[in-house]
Design a protein around this motif. Structure first.
Motif, PDB file in Angstrom:
ATOM      1  N   GLU A 128       0.833  -1.203   0.000  1.00  0.00           N
ATOM      2  CA  GLU A 128       0.000   0.000   0.000  1.00  0.00           C
ATOM      3  C   GLU A 128       0.871   1.257   0.000  1.00  0.00           C
ATOM      4  N   LYS A 129       1.948   1.242   0.802  1.00  0.00           N
ATOM      5  CA  LYS A 129       2.873   2.384   0.807  1.00  0.00           C
ATOM      6  C   LYS A 129       3.483   2.576  -0.576  1.00  0.00           C
ATOM      7  N   CYS A 130       3.861   1.497  -1.188  1.00  0.00           N
ATOM      8  CA  CYS A 130       4.471   1.561  -2.515  1.00  0.00           C
ATOM      9  C   CYS A 130       3.467   2.104  -3.532  1.00  0.00           C
ATOM     10  N   ASN A 131       2.217   1.609  -3.468  1.00  0.00           N
ATOM     11  CA  ASN A 131       1.187   2.087  -4.396  1.00  0.00           C
ATOM     12  C   ASN A 131       0.911   3.570  -4.196  1.00  0.00           C
ATOM     13  N   THR A 132       0.868   4.010  -2.931  1.00  0.00           N
ATOM     14  CA  THR A 132       0.651   5.428  -2.642  1.00  0.00           C
ATOM     15  C   THR A 132       1.804   6.260  -3.200  1.00  0.00           C
ATOM     16  N   GLY A 133       3.021   5.788  -2.995  1.00  0.00           N
ATOM     17  CA  GLY A 133       4.193   6.490  -3.538  1.00  0.00           C
ATOM     18  C   GLY A 133       4.153   6.543  -5.057  1.00  0.00           C
ATOM     19  N   MET A 134       3.732   5.446  -5.683  1.00  0.00           N
ATOM     20  CA  MET A 134       3.634   5.424  -7.151  1.00  0.00           C
ATOM     21  C   MET A 134       2.578   6.413  -7.640  1.00  0.00           C
ATOM     22  N   GLU A 138       3.224   9.552  -9.982  1.00  0.00           N
ATOM     23  CA  GLU A 138       2.480   9.676 -11.244  1.00  0.00           C
ATOM     24  C   GLU A 138       1.803  11.043 -11.332  1.00  0.00           C
ATOM     25  N   GLU A 139       1.212  11.495 -10.222  1.00  0.00           N
ATOM     26  CA  GLU A 139       0.583  12.814 -10.207  1.00  0.00           C
ATOM     27  C   GLU A 139       1.625  13.910 -10.445  1.00  0.00           C
ATOM     28  N   ALA A 140       2.782  13.793  -9.785  1.00  0.00           N
ATOM     29  CA  ALA A 140       3.846  14.780  -9.959  1.00  0.00           C
ATOM     30  C   ALA A 140       4.344  14.773 -11.406  1.00  0.00           C
ATOM     31  N   ARG A 141       4.469  13.581 -12.005  1.00  0.00           N
ATOM     32  CA  ARG A 141       4.898  13.490 -13.399  1.00  0.00           C
ATOM     33  C   ARG A 141       3.885  14.159 -14.320  1.00  0.00           C
ATOM     34  N   GLU A 142       2.586  13.906 -14.061  1.00  0.00           N
ATOM     35  CA  GLU A 142       1.554  14.550 -14.887  1.00  0.00           C
ATOM     36  C   GLU A 142       1.603  16.067 -14.750  1.00  0.00           C
TER      37      GLU A 142
END
Length: 169
Positions: A128-134, A138-142
């Motif tokens: 879950e931590k990894c998914n949240t970080g991803m 992803e939001e920052a990349r967008e």
């Protein structure tokens, strides 16, 4: 011209003699130990201290008489208690032993299951931590992609204005 030579190394009689000697050696080797023990006087078992009566139909060892086996375990209270138990008591003890072994196995299995559940829970939290970080990445990349697109538009606009005013690379 070469003469044909007969390379027969041995005659059939010699082969038979060698095979007979080999068989004789193998037989001697296989019975050597029994002969050694028999001739050295060690062929019989040492005398037993216990005068036990045999429960089976096996023959008695050499040197032990049937009369010396009548009083085995007479003075041993544990042996007397075991010998006086009936089949139901013995079966009950065996069932209770099986039950205790199965209970131990069940407790061990439950402990392993709890350990597996703890590990699984820990791995789920890490996932879950990894998914949240991803998702955050992803939001920052967008956002960075949108900002870059906006910067390119502004750069193109300024470059067009500069070219209209006479700027050259």
């Amino acid at each position: 011209m070469a003469h044909p030579t007969d390379y027969r190394l041995c005659s059939p009689g010699l082969v038979r003699l060698v095979l007979f000697l080999l068989a004789l050696c193998l037989v001697g080797y296989s019975v050597r130990r029994q002969l050694f023990w028999h001739l050295s006087g060690r062929g019989s078992c040492p005398r037993c201290d216990c005068d036990c009566s045999p429960k089976s139909t096996l023959p008695l060892p050499v040197g032990i008489s049937d009369s010396s086996l009548s009083d085995c375990g007479k003075d041993d209270p544990e042996m007397n208690a075991e010998m006086t138990k009936d089949i139901i008591t013995l079966l009950t003890e065996e069932i209770s032993l099986h039950k205790s072994v199965s209970e131990d196995n069940l407790a061990h299995t439950k402990a392993l299951i709890m350990d597996a559940r703890k590990s699984s829970s820990q791995y789920q939290k890490e996932a879950e931590k990894c998914n949240t970080g991803m998702e955050t990445c992803e939001e920052a990349r967008e956002k960075a992609g949108a900002a870059l697109s906006e910067e390119r538009k502004l750069s193109a606009l300024w470059e067009n204005r500069a070219r209209k005013n006479g700027w050259v690379d």
